[in-house]
Design a protein around this motif. Structure first.
Motif, mmCIF file in Angstrom:
data_model
loop_
_atom_site.group_PDB
_atom_site.id
_atom_site.type_symbol
_atom_site.label_atom_id
_atom_site.label_comp_id
_atom_site.label_asym_id
_atom_site.label_seq_id
_atom_site.Cartn_x
_atom_site.Cartn_y
_atom_site.Cartn_z
ATOM 1 N N GLY A 49 -12.854 16.073 -5.834
ATOM 2 C CA GLY A 49 -11.861 15.182 -4.511
ATOM 3 C C GLY A 49 -10.536 14.566 -4.742
ATOM 4 O O GLY A 49 -9.560 14.598 -5.053
ATOM 5 N N ALA A 50 -10.754 13.691 -4.012
ATOM 6 C CA ALA A 50 -9.473 12.911 -3.591
ATOM 7 C C ALA A 50 -9.988 11.525 -4.131
ATOM 8 O O ALA A 50 -11.175 10.574 -4.064
ATOM 9 C CB ALA A 50 -9.781 12.881 -2.418
ATOM 10 N N CYS A 51 -8.407 10.809 -5.167
ATOM 11 C CA CYS A 51 -8.502 9.127 -5.663
ATOM 12 C C CYS A 51 -7.369 8.533 -4.564
ATOM 13 O O CYS A 51 -6.155 9.008 -4.268
ATOM 14 C CB CYS A 51 -8.119 9.737 -6.933
ATOM 15 N N THR A 52 -8.229 7.130 -4.119
ATOM 16 C CA THR A 52 -7.233 6.521 -3.451
ATOM 17 C C THR A 52 -6.440 6.058 -3.804
ATOM 18 O O THR A 52 -6.373 5.544 -4.840
ATOM 19 C CB THR A 52 -8.331 5.405 -2.503
ATOM 20 N N LEU A 53 -4.733 6.033 -3.537
ATOM 21 C CA LEU A 53 -3.576 5.294 -4.771
ATOM 22 C C LEU A 53 -3.410 4.088 -3.856
ATOM 23 O O LEU A 53 -3.079 3.426 -3.741
ATOM 24 C CB LEU A 53 -2.661 6.266 -4.387
ATOM 25 N N ALA A 54 -3.680 4.288 -2.173
ATOM 26 C CA ALA A 54 -3.085 2.941 -1.372
ATOM 27 C C ALA A 54 -3.838 2.530 -0.384
ATOM 28 O O ALA A 54 -4.227 3.527 -0.207
ATOM 29 C CB ALA A 54 -1.569 2.494 -1.266
#
Length: 76
Positions: A49-54
């Motif tokens: 999946g994707a990890c939100t950094l900002a």
């Protein structure tokens, strides 16, 4: 000028909401997800999946765009 006739089904069916668009940052494994409301998120692309950094507001995104344009030699 001619008037266009619109049927009832067209009037009662709302348009689909705009979808978020994704801008890949090369082959780095990172991307910018731009929301239809104007903001954006910097995300790291992972196998699961994707990890939100900002999260970036619409105003911050516009400022970033202008600064990037100026730093890369663009003119207005």
């Amino acid at each position: 000028m001619t008037l266009r006739r619109i049927d009832v089904e067209t009037l009662l069916t709302p348009p689909e909401p705009p979808k978020a668009s994704i801008v890949m940052l090369g082959m780095s494994g990172y991307a910018v997800r731009i929301s239809p409301k104007g903001g954006a998120q910097l995300v790291e692309l992972l196998p699961d999946g994707a990890c939100t950094l900002a999260s970036i507001t619409a105003g911050e995104l516009e400022t970033f765009n202008y600064q990037l344009h100026n730093e890369t030699g663009g003119t207005r």
